[in-house]
Design a protein around this motif. Structure first.
Motif, short mmCIF file in Angstrom:
data_model
loop_
_atom_site.label_atom_id
_atom_site.label_comp_id
_atom_site.label_asym_id
_atom_site.label_seq_id
_atom_site.Cartn_x
_atom_site.Cartn_y
_atom_site.Cartn_z
N TRP A 33 -6.30 16.35 4.69
CA TRP A 33 -5.99 15.00 5.14
C TRP A 33 -6.89 13.99 4.44
CZ3 TRP A 33 -9.28 11.77 8.30
CH2 TRP A 33 -8.70 10.54 8.63
N LEU A 34 -6.28 12.92 3.95
CA LEU A 34 -7.01 11.80 3.39
C LEU A 34 -6.39 10.51 3.90
CD1 LEU A 34 -7.50 12.84 -0.36
CD2 LEU A 34 -9.27 12.72 1.40
N ASP A 35 -7.25 9.54 4.21
CA ASP A 35 -6.82 8.19 4.57
C ASP A 35 -6.79 7.36 3.30
OD1 ASP A 35 -6.46 5.62 5.44
OD2 ASP A 35 -8.36 5.48 6.52
N ILE A 36 -5.59 7.18 2.73
CA ILE A 36 -5.47 6.53 1.43
C ILE A 36 -5.82 5.05 1.50
CG2 ILE A 36 -3.90 6.17 -0.53
CD1 ILE A 36 -4.68 9.04 -0.02
N GLY A 37 -5.97 4.51 2.71
CA GLY A 37 -6.40 3.12 2.83
C GLY A 37 -7.83 2.90 2.39
N LEU B 18 -10.03 10.07 -4.69
CA LEU B 18 -10.10 11.51 -4.51
C LEU B 18 -8.70 12.13 -4.51
CD1 LEU B 18 -11.85 14.00 -3.96
CD2 LEU B 18 -11.70 13.46 -1.51
N ALA B 19 -7.75 11.46 -3.89
CA ALA B 19 -6.37 11.96 -3.85
C ALA B 19 -5.80 12.07 -5.26
CB ALA B 19 -5.50 11.05 -3.00
N ASN B 20 -6.05 11.08 -6.08
CA ASN B 20 -5.56 11.13 -7.46
C ASN B 20 -6.22 12.24 -8.25
OD1 ASN B 20 -3.58 8.89 -8.23
ND2 ASN B 20 -5.06 7.77 -7.01
N ALA B 21 -7.52 12.45 -8.01
CA ALA B 21 -8.24 13.50 -8.72
C ALA B 21 -7.75 14.90 -8.31
CB ALA B 21 -9.74 13.37 -8.48
N GLN B 22 -7.34 15.05 -7.04
CA GLN B 22 -6.96 16.36 -6.52
C GLN B 22 -5.47 16.65 -6.58
OE1 GLN B 22 -8.45 16.22 -2.48
NE2 GLN B 22 -10.52 16.88 -3.07
N PHE B 23 -4.66 15.65 -6.91
CA PHE B 23 -3.23 15.77 -6.68
C PHE B 23 -2.59 16.93 -7.45
CE2 PHE B 23 1.28 14.55 -7.14
CZ PHE B 23 1.61 14.53 -5.80
N LYS C 45 0.80 -1.23 0.00
CA LYS C 45 0.00 0.00 0.00
C LYS C 45 0.83 1.28 0.00
CE LYS C 45 -2.50 0.66 3.65
NZ LYS C 45 -3.58 0.61 4.66
N PRO C 46 1.93 1.38 0.78
CA PRO C 46 2.68 2.64 0.76
C PRO C 46 3.32 2.97 -0.58
CG PRO C 46 3.19 1.38 2.74
CD PRO C 46 2.41 0.47 1.84
N LEU C 47 3.37 2.02 -1.49
CA LEU C 47 3.99 2.28 -2.80
C LEU C 47 2.98 2.50 -3.92
CD1 LEU C 47 7.09 -0.11 -2.90
CD2 LEU C 47 6.89 2.23 -2.02
N VAL C 48 1.68 2.48 -3.62
CA VAL C 48 0.73 2.77 -4.70
C VAL C 48 0.91 4.22 -5.12
CG1 VAL C 48 -0.95 1.02 -3.98
CG2 VAL C 48 -1.14 3.36 -3.10
N PRO C 49 0.78 4.51 -6.41
CA PRO C 49 1.08 5.86 -6.90
C PRO C 49 -0.06 6.84 -6.66
CG PRO C 49 0.45 4.44 -8.72
CD PRO C 49 0.50 3.56 -7.49
N ILE C 50 0.33 8.09 -6.50
CA ILE C 50 -0.61 9.21 -6.42
C ILE C 50 -0.35 10.11 -7.62
CG2 ILE C 50 -1.36 11.23 -5.12
CD1 ILE C 50 -2.16 8.72 -3.74
N GLY C 51 -1.35 10.32 -8.44
CA GLY C 51 -1.20 11.18 -9.60
C GLY C 51 -0.21 10.66 -10.62
N ASP C 52 0.10 9.36 -10.57
CA ASP C 52 1.07 8.74 -11.50
C ASP C 52 2.45 9.38 -11.41
OD1 ASP C 52 -0.83 6.95 -12.53
OD2 ASP C 52 -1.58 8.44 -13.93
N ARG C 53 2.75 10.03 -10.30
CA ARG C 53 4.02 10.75 -10.19
C ARG C 53 4.83 10.33 -8.97
NH1 ARG C 53 3.01 17.03 -10.90
NH2 ARG C 53 5.29 16.95 -10.99
N TYR C 54 4.17 10.11 -7.87
CA TYR C 54 4.84 9.77 -6.62
C TYR C 54 4.16 8.56 -5.98
CZ TYR C 54 6.97 14.47 -6.50
OH TYR C 54 7.67 15.62 -6.78
N ALA C 55 4.94 7.76 -5.28
CA ALA C 55 4.36 6.80 -4.35
C ALA C 55 3.97 7.55 -3.07
CB ALA C 55 5.36 5.70 -4.02
N ILE C 56 2.95 7.05 -2.38
CA ILE C 56 2.53 7.70 -1.13
C ILE C 56 3.70 7.83 -0.17
CG2 ILE C 56 0.98 7.56 0.85
CD1 ILE C 56 -0.88 5.85 -0.88
N LEU C 57 4.45 6.75 -0.01
CA LEU C 57 5.57 6.75 0.93
C LEU C 57 6.62 7.79 0.53
CD1 LEU C 57 7.02 5.56 3.35
CD2 LEU C 57 7.90 3.74 1.85
N GLU C 58 6.79 7.98 -0.76
CA GLU C 58 7.76 8.97 -1.22
C GLU C 58 7.36 10.38 -0.81
OE1 GLU C 58 10.19 9.71 -5.36
OE2 GLU C 58 8.15 8.95 -5.47
N ILE C 59 6.08 10.68 -0.91
CA ILE C 59 5.59 11.99 -0.47
C ILE C 59 5.87 12.18 1.02
CG2 ILE C 59 3.51 13.38 -0.14
CD1 ILE C 59 2.36 11.99 -2.65
#
Length: 246
Positions: free
Chosen positions: A210-214, A221-226, A23-37
């Motif tokens: 704040w969003l709970d990506i789980g 929503l996080a991907n739509a707003q990123f 889960k921490p490595l799923v991408p956000i906005g096709d640019r970053y992994a959550i953990l990377e952020i």
């Protein structure tokens, strides 16, 4: 300034996204992994060292993050051979941790200043401090107040307001010294034990993003707003380094 990131869960609520990656490595906005952020944010907020508590597909997280030098951090690891809950992984490394430290889930997307939060926790003297967020839950039904078989009140689809845990905690090491290393220990058990002993945890209400990506709906929503949120979430980060997983 030390942080422990909990990254050992299976992410079952986020399937099928987590079928092949933790889960921490799923991408956000096709640019970053959550953990990377999260790692970029911790560096920007004054942290120098991080412990990653890994378990399920932990080898992928190790390969992605490495020693943390790509983020300007020193990263170490603790491995779960079996599920230990939210707090359990801390018990195995407690002697290595400073007296006060940050603990957070590895799937949190927020613009909370983690450094300021930890400093407020330290100043409060609380055994733990929970970052909290105001949530509203709207009922889909008309709610009846009933006494002795009679309706004494009625509310049409009311909204209920309450504070929830953001999955970010300031922790004092002394709050954990009575537990045995290796035992499973959840956040819920720790909270109940502290309340029973009269050693009440602190609450730190946050009003930012704040969003709970789980939760699948929050992940979407996080991907739509990123694209609109990236400057707020990563004001000091460099260019995307998703290739760090190579």
């Amino acid at each position: 300034m030390h942080a422990v990131i909990l990254a050992g869960g299976k992410g079952t609520r986020l399937r099928p996204y987590t079928t092949c990656v933790p889960k921490p490595l799923v991408p956000i906005g096709d640019r970053y992994a959550i953990l990377e952020i999260v790692l970029h944010q911790l560096k920007a907020h004054g942290f120098q060292t991080v412990t990653l508590a890994i378990g399920h597909m932990g080898h992928l997280i190790r390969a992605f993050v490495g020693d943390g030098s790509g983020y300007g951090l020193q990263v170490s690891y603790t491995d779960e051979t079996h599920p230990l809950g939210t707090i359990g992984p801390l018990l195995n490394i407690l002697p290595e941790l400073p007296e006060q430290f940050l603990v957070m889930n590895g799937d949190v997307l927020t613009d909370l200043d983690y450094g300021s939060f930890l400093r407020r926790h330290i100043a409060s003297g609380a055994p733990t401090t929970v970052a909290t967020y105001q949530r509203e839950l709207k009922s889909e039904f008309g709610v009846l107040d009933v006494q002795d078989g009679q309706i004494v009140g009625f509310r049409e689809k009311p909204a209920f307001h309450f504070q929830v845990s953001m999955g970010v905690y300031g922790v004092s090491r002394r709050a954990l010294t009575s537990y045995t290393p290796g035992q499973a220990l959840g956040f819920d058990r720790l909270m109940l034990d502290l309340l029973e002993s009269g050693n009440n945890p602190g609450s730190d209400l946050f009003e930012g993003y704040w969003l709970d990506i789980g939760r699948p709906e929050d992940y979407d929503l996080a991907n739509a707003q990123f694209d609109d949120m990236i400057a707020q979430l990563l004001p000091q980060a460099g260019q995307p380094t998703l290739s760090a997983a190579d």
